[in-house]
Write an enzyme that holds these catalytic residues in place. Structure first.
Site, PDB file in Angstrom:
ATOM      1  N   PHE A 161     -28.324 110.548 -85.396  1.00 23.49           N
ATOM      2  CA  PHE A 161     -28.208 109.176 -85.284  1.00 23.49           C
ATOM      3  C   PHE A 161     -28.116 108.520 -86.534  1.00 23.49           C
ATOM      4  O   PHE A 161     -28.429 107.215 -86.837  1.00 23.49           O
ATOM      5  CB  PHE A 161     -28.675 108.376 -84.028  1.00 23.49           C
ATOM      6  CG  PHE A 161     -28.536 108.844 -82.673  1.00 23.49           C
ATOM      7  CD1 PHE A 161     -27.154 108.767 -82.105  1.00 23.49           C
ATOM      8  CD2 PHE A 161     -29.273 109.630 -82.037  1.00 23.49           C
ATOM      9  CE1 PHE A 161     -26.954 108.698 -80.876  1.00 23.49           C
ATOM     10  CE2 PHE A 161     -28.911 110.186 -80.741  1.00 23.49           C
ATOM     11  CZ  PHE A 161     -27.693 109.687 -79.831  1.00 23.49           C
ATOM     12  N   LYS A 219     -23.645 110.451 -77.901  1.00 20.46           N
ATOM     13  CA  LYS A 219     -23.350 110.291 -79.381  1.00 20.46           C
ATOM     14  C   LYS A 219     -22.083 109.435 -79.672  1.00 20.46           C
ATOM     15  O   LYS A 219     -22.041 108.573 -80.319  1.00 20.46           O
ATOM     16  CB  LYS A 219     -23.316 111.490 -80.050  1.00 20.46           C
ATOM     17  CG  LYS A 219     -22.709 111.648 -81.497  1.00 20.46           C
ATOM     18  CD  LYS A 219     -23.618 111.006 -82.336  1.00 20.46           C
ATOM     19  CE  LYS A 219     -22.912 110.868 -83.875  1.00 20.46           C
ATOM     20  NZ  LYS A 219     -23.879 110.972 -85.063  1.00 20.46           N
ATOM     21  N   LEU A 220     -21.083 110.069 -79.010  1.00 26.36           N
ATOM     22  CA  LEU A 220     -19.811 109.315 -79.098  1.00 26.36           C
ATOM     23  C   LEU A 220     -19.916 107.844 -78.722  1.00 26.36           C
ATOM     24  O   LEU A 220     -19.325 106.830 -79.214  1.00 26.36           O
ATOM     25  CB  LEU A 220     -18.645 110.066 -78.185  1.00 26.36           C
ATOM     26  CG  LEU A 220     -18.322 111.640 -78.633  1.00 26.36           C
ATOM     27  CD1 LEU A 220     -17.204 112.134 -77.447  1.00 26.36           C
ATOM     28  CD2 LEU A 220     -17.817 111.463 -80.200  1.00 26.36           C
ATOM     29  N   CYS A 275     -17.819 108.812 -89.511  1.00 25.47           N
ATOM     30  CA  CYS A 275     -18.069 108.993 -88.067  1.00 25.47           C
ATOM     31  C   CYS A 275     -17.336 108.148 -87.048  1.00 25.47           C
ATOM     32  O   CYS A 275     -16.650 108.278 -86.170  1.00 25.47           O
ATOM     33  CB  CYS A 275     -19.464 108.751 -87.714  1.00 25.47           C
ATOM     34  SG  CYS A 275     -20.539 110.140 -88.464  1.00 25.47           S
ATOM     35  N   PHE A 276     -17.195 106.689 -87.582  1.00 27.09           N
ATOM     36  CA  PHE A 276     -16.785 105.657 -86.418  1.00 27.09           C
ATOM     37  C   PHE A 276     -15.226 105.861 -86.083  1.00 27.09           C
ATOM     38  O   PHE A 276     -15.233 106.021 -84.772  1.00 27.09           O
ATOM     39  CB  PHE A 276     -17.038 104.337 -87.049  1.00 27.09           C
ATOM     40  CG  PHE A 276     -18.453 103.922 -86.746  1.00 27.09           C
ATOM     41  CD1 PHE A 276     -19.380 104.444 -86.358  1.00 27.09           C
ATOM     42  CD2 PHE A 276     -18.688 102.600 -87.394  1.00 27.09           C
ATOM     43  CE1 PHE A 276     -20.588 103.975 -86.428  1.00 27.09           C
ATOM     44  CE2 PHE A 276     -19.917 102.074 -87.281  1.00 27.09           C
ATOM     45  CZ  PHE A 276     -20.858 102.721 -86.872  1.00 27.09           C
TER      46      PHE A 276
HETATM   47  C1  UDX Z   1     -21.909 116.033 -90.012  1.00 18.84           C
HETATM   48  C2  UDX Z   1     -21.355 116.558 -88.629  1.00 18.84           C
HETATM   49  O1  UDX Z   1     -21.323 118.043 -88.503  1.00 18.84           O
HETATM   50  C3  UDX Z   1     -20.095 115.439 -88.015  1.00 18.84           C
HETATM   51  O2  UDX Z   1     -19.638 116.249 -87.107  1.00 18.84           O
HETATM   52  C4  UDX Z   1     -20.588 114.491 -87.920  1.00 18.84           C
HETATM   53  O3  UDX Z   1     -19.747 113.517 -87.133  1.00 18.84           O
HETATM   54  C5  UDX Z   1     -20.998 113.840 -89.273  1.00 18.84           C
HETATM   55  O4  UDX Z   1     -22.021 114.537 -89.943  1.00 18.84           O
HETATM   56  P1  UDX Z   1     -21.526 115.967 -92.456  1.00 18.84           P
HETATM   57  O5  UDX Z   1     -22.744 116.531 -92.481  1.00 18.84           O
HETATM   58  O6  UDX Z   1     -21.119 114.541 -92.879  1.00 18.84           O
HETATM   59  O7  UDX Z   1     -20.886 116.229 -91.004  1.00 18.84           O
HETATM   60  O8  UDX Z   1     -20.274 116.984 -93.089  1.00 18.84           O
HETATM   61  P2  UDX Z   1     -20.097 117.530 -94.453  1.00 18.84           P
HETATM   62  O9  UDX Z   1     -20.948 116.585 -95.439  1.00 18.84           O
HETATM   63  O10 UDX Z   1     -18.843 117.743 -94.914  1.00 18.84           O
HETATM   64  O11 UDX Z   1     -21.026 118.881 -94.270  1.00 18.84           O
HETATM   65  C6  UDX Z   1     -20.618 120.004 -93.775  1.00 18.84           C
HETATM   66  C7  UDX Z   1     -21.142 121.353 -94.626  1.00 18.84           C
HETATM   67  O12 UDX Z   1     -20.699 122.246 -93.844  1.00 18.84           O
HETATM   68  C8  UDX Z   1     -20.257 121.231 -95.781  1.00 18.84           C
HETATM   69  O13 UDX Z   1     -21.153 121.561 -96.724  1.00 18.84           O
HETATM   70  C9  UDX Z   1     -19.246 122.574 -95.587  1.00 18.84           C
HETATM   71  O14 UDX Z   1     -19.341 123.307 -96.842  1.00 18.84           O
HETATM   72  C10 UDX Z   1     -20.115 123.460 -94.540  1.00 18.84           C
HETATM   73  N1  UDX Z   1     -19.250 124.420 -93.862  1.00 18.84           N
HETATM   74  C11 UDX Z   1     -18.276 124.035 -93.034  1.00 18.84           C
HETATM   75  C12 UDX Z   1     -19.707 125.698 -93.674  1.00 18.84           C
HETATM   76  O15 UDX Z   1     -21.020 126.032 -94.234  1.00 18.84           O
HETATM   77  N2  UDX Z   1     -19.186 126.582 -93.010  1.00 18.84           N
HETATM   78  C13 UDX Z   1     -17.988 126.278 -92.260  1.00 18.84           C
HETATM   79  O16 UDX Z   1     -17.336 126.948 -91.664  1.00 18.84           O
HETATM   80  C14 UDX Z   1     -17.517 124.901 -92.431  1.00 18.84           C
HETATM   81  C1  UDX Z   2     -22.858 105.528 -88.228  1.00 19.88           C
HETATM   82  C2  UDX Z   2     -23.958 105.332 -87.418  1.00 19.88           C
HETATM   83  O1  UDX Z   2     -24.642 104.014 -87.674  1.00 19.88           O
HETATM   84  C3  UDX Z   2     -24.941 106.417 -87.322  1.00 19.88           C
HETATM   85  O2  UDX Z   2     -26.104 106.035 -86.067  1.00 19.88           O
HETATM   86  C4  UDX Z   2     -24.333 107.829 -86.786  1.00 19.88           C
HETATM   87  O3  UDX Z   2     -24.873 108.705 -86.577  1.00 19.88           O
HETATM   88  C5  UDX Z   2     -23.098 107.905 -87.988  1.00 19.88           C
HETATM   89  O4  UDX Z   2     -22.306 106.937 -88.258  1.00 19.88           O
HETATM   90  P1  UDX Z   2     -22.730 105.398 -91.008  1.00 19.88           P
HETATM   91  O5  UDX Z   2     -21.265 105.519 -90.849  1.00 19.88           O
HETATM   92  O6  UDX Z   2     -23.590 106.111 -92.080  1.00 19.88           O
HETATM   93  O7  UDX Z   2     -23.437 105.604 -89.540  1.00 19.88           O
HETATM   94  O8  UDX Z   2     -23.185 103.969 -91.436  1.00 19.88           O
HETATM   95  P2  UDX Z   2     -23.049 102.399 -90.609  1.00 19.88           P
HETATM   96  O9  UDX Z   2     -24.430 101.924 -91.193  1.00 19.88           O
HETATM   97  O10 UDX Z   2     -23.116 102.776 -89.493  1.00 19.88           O
HETATM   98  O11 UDX Z   2     -21.960 101.635 -91.276  1.00 19.88           O
HETATM   99  C6  UDX Z   2     -20.523 102.178 -90.682  1.00 19.88           C
HETATM  100  C7  UDX Z   2     -19.827 101.162 -91.371  1.00 19.88           C
HETATM  101  O12 UDX Z   2     -19.651  99.741 -90.712  1.00 19.88           O
HETATM  102  C8  UDX Z   2     -19.616 100.976 -92.838  1.00 19.88           C
HETATM  103  O13 UDX Z   2     -18.321 100.528 -93.630  1.00 19.88           O
HETATM  104  C9  UDX Z   2     -20.411  99.545 -92.876  1.00 19.88           C
HETATM  105  O14 UDX Z   2     -20.289  98.735 -94.006  1.00 19.88           O
HETATM  106  C10 UDX Z   2     -19.866  98.879 -91.718  1.00 19.88           C
HETATM  107  N1  UDX Z   2     -20.386  97.717 -91.225  1.00 19.88           N
HETATM  108  C11 UDX Z   2     -21.898  97.963 -90.487  1.00 19.88           C
HETATM  109  C12 UDX Z   2     -19.967  96.301 -90.915  1.00 19.88           C
HETATM  110  O15 UDX Z   2     -18.928  96.072 -91.492  1.00 19.88           O
HETATM  111  N2  UDX Z   2     -20.906  95.330 -90.365  1.00 19.88           N
HETATM  112  C13 UDX Z   2     -22.082  95.827 -89.672  1.00 19.88           C
HETATM  113  O16 UDX Z   2     -22.615  94.804 -89.330  1.00 19.88           O
HETATM  114  C14 UDX Z   2     -22.646  96.850 -89.790  1.00 19.88           C
END
Ligand code: UDX
Ligand code: UDX
Length: 479
Positions: A161, A219-220, A275-276
């Protein structure tokens, strides 16, 4: 037997910070983060980490080489590990069934196959990546089909999260940790082992345990509900602009109701981030597959409202600049999807920049943390750009806000970096074309002060000395 060795597959935004904090808090556990990318691992082993996250450098420096390792040697890390986090990315599918909506689980599947191939003893495999509900079932199928004698698996769901920009704080002071697993004896034992890792720093009452599907869906659901709040306040921002109400006052007034609460009601040019959108699209797809079209349509609206907000804001810029930006210079302040991160995934700034470029504008862009190469990669990505040469000709990435705004007709604030509130706007005004415009997409600047300098100011959710807006905006209005 307690966990002695952890392996994390995927050294990304989630895997890297999560495992760094686990290493910090569990000095007796060896934590190895592996990735297929040699470049990414080299960066994790260097002084310049691949991601910017406040506090991360310090944690990595304290643990790296002691009980925290970054490596491309996936086999050794899997062999040694008692527990394996799967933290590879799960992007939205770009081809085939569910294209544009469903999560692409190919990397998760490859990770599971790799574990099945290499493992020689029992493993606890933990889904850290965000996955569709019942993904653990698909992972289990791979393990069952490739079962070796003496090797058994427990699959847990332990969604992350953390939010970018506050990841280390979110990990150290988590509101809750969620662990889902099988209700069998083996499942309960695995859950307990993962609990004991988090209990090094998280009070037990904040560690929630559920069945696997509840954990996956939570999570979703959490991301969908958070995004829904932003779309809700953004929808009201349009009503404010049309009526003279101020969305900040409305947000404050409703947020004082403890049932509603004040968080996540900051109006903006639209939400971004990895994510969102991805998770809601995934939820919509799941609902469609489950024959729940009304539920799918309900959540789809959260995304549609976000698209509307981005297009409404951009249309406002164009209309204010006498309905044409062709040949005009526009300064974009902020390119990251939010402040305190260098991440640009799904950043609304990309949409704003791309639309202004399509309308013939020249852009000067400044972001304190996003590298020039990233900005060009985003703007020339084949999905949105047919002519990379044109983009290179019409975009200049600048080193600071003053250079970026010099000679521009308008300044557009896309990211809420705090340094944008303390700029010398008088100095900026003097070097801009007149009339000088500011479009504050984060409703963060002192608008009255800007107006008194001489700027024409527009923002989200507040009418600033403009006549009542009667026309309606739509994506088509700028097409
Ligand atoms: C994560 C979660 O996995 C995703 O589902 C969630 O919604 C957001 O956070 P994130 O850590 O943000 O994703 O992704 P990214 O920064 O792209 O990192 C994934 C890493 O996995 C990359 O460094 C990529 O090189 C690696 N990877 C991918 C592997 O090592 N093996 C693979 O087969 C695919
Ligand atoms: C989000 C969730 O907060 C986190 O719990 C989850 O694990 C991954 O996705 P993140 O995407 O890193 O995290 O950032 P977040 O702070 O949630 O902001 C998402 C987007 O919403 C940003 O573009 C931010 O600027 C926007 N936002 C956020 C608004 O426009 N208004 C708000 O009040 C809060």
């Amino acid at each position: 037997m307690a966990i002695k060795s952890i392996c994390c597959l995927g050294a990304g935004y989630v895997g890297g910070p999560t495992c760094s904090v686990i290493a910090l808090k569990c000095p007796e556990i060896k934590v190895t983060v592996v990735d297929l990318s040699k470049e990414r691992i080299a960066q994790w082993n260097s002084d310049k980490l691949p991601i910017f996250e406040p506090g991360l450098d310090e944690v990595v420096k304290l643990c790296r080489g002691k009980n925290l390792f970054f490596s491309n040697d996936v086999s050794t890390a899997i062999l040694e590990a008692d527990l394996i986090f799967i933290s590879v990315n799960t992007p939205t599918k770009v081809i085939g069934n569910g294209k544009g909506r469903a999560a692409d689980l190919k990397y998760v599947e490859e990770a599971a196959r790799m574990i099945a191939d290499i493992a020689k003893n029992n493993k606890i495999v933990v889904e850290k990546s965000t996955v569709p509900v019942r993904a653990a079932e698909s992972i289990a199928k791979i393990f069952i089909a490739n079962q070796k004698p003496g090797v058994s698996y427990q699959i847990l769901s332990n969604p992350e999260f953390l939010a970018e920009g506050t990841a280390i704080n979110d990990l150290l002071n988590a509101d809750r940790v969620l662990i889902g697993g099988e209700e069998s004896a083996g499942g309960k034992e695995a859950i307990e082992k993962l609990c004991s890792i988090y209990e090094h720093w998280i009070p037990r009452k904040k560690i929630l345990t559920t069945n696997t599907w509840s954990s996956e869906l939570s999570k979703l659901a959490a991301n969908a509900l958070l995004a829904q709040r932003i779309s809700s306040i953004n929808s009201l921002s349009a009503v404010c602009e049309a009526t003279g109400a101020d969305v900040s006052e409305v947000a404050r007034a409703v947020g004082f109701d403890s049932r509603i609460g004040s968080k996540f009601l900051q109006p903006s040019v639209g939400f971004g981030g990895s994510c969102f959108q991805k998770d809601i699209l995934n939820l919509v797809y799941i609902c469609q597959c489950l024959n729940l079209p009304e539920v799918a349509a309900y959540w789809q609206q959260v995304i549609d409202m976000n698209e509307y907000q981005k297009s409404r804001f951009t249309a406002k810029i164009i209309e204010s600049l006498l309905n044409t930006v062709s040949g005009k210079k526009i300064c974009i302040l902020g390119f990251a999807f939010k402040c305190n991160t260098g991440d640009t995934r799904e950043s609304p700034a990309v949409y704003v920049a791309k639309t202004l470029l399509d309308e013939g504008a020249t852009l000067k862009i400044y972001d304190p943390k996003v590298e020039e190469i990233r900005i060009f990669e985003d703007l020339t990505h084949p999905t949105i750009c047919e002519s990379p040469e044109e983009i290179r000709k019409n975009v200049l990435v600048c080193k600071d806000a003053y250079t970026a705004s010099e000679g521009c007709h308008a300044v557009v604030v896309c990211t809420e970096w705090s340094e944008f509130t303390t700029l010398d706007y008088k100095k900026i005004y003097e070097r801009m074309m007149k009339p000088a415009y500011i479009f504050d997409g984060r409703k963060m600047l002192d608008h009255e002060a800007l107006i008194s300098i001489g700027y024409h100011v527009q923002t989200i959710g507040k009418r600033l000395g403009k006549p009542l807006v009667t026309r309606s905006w739509s994506t088509n209005s700028i097409a």
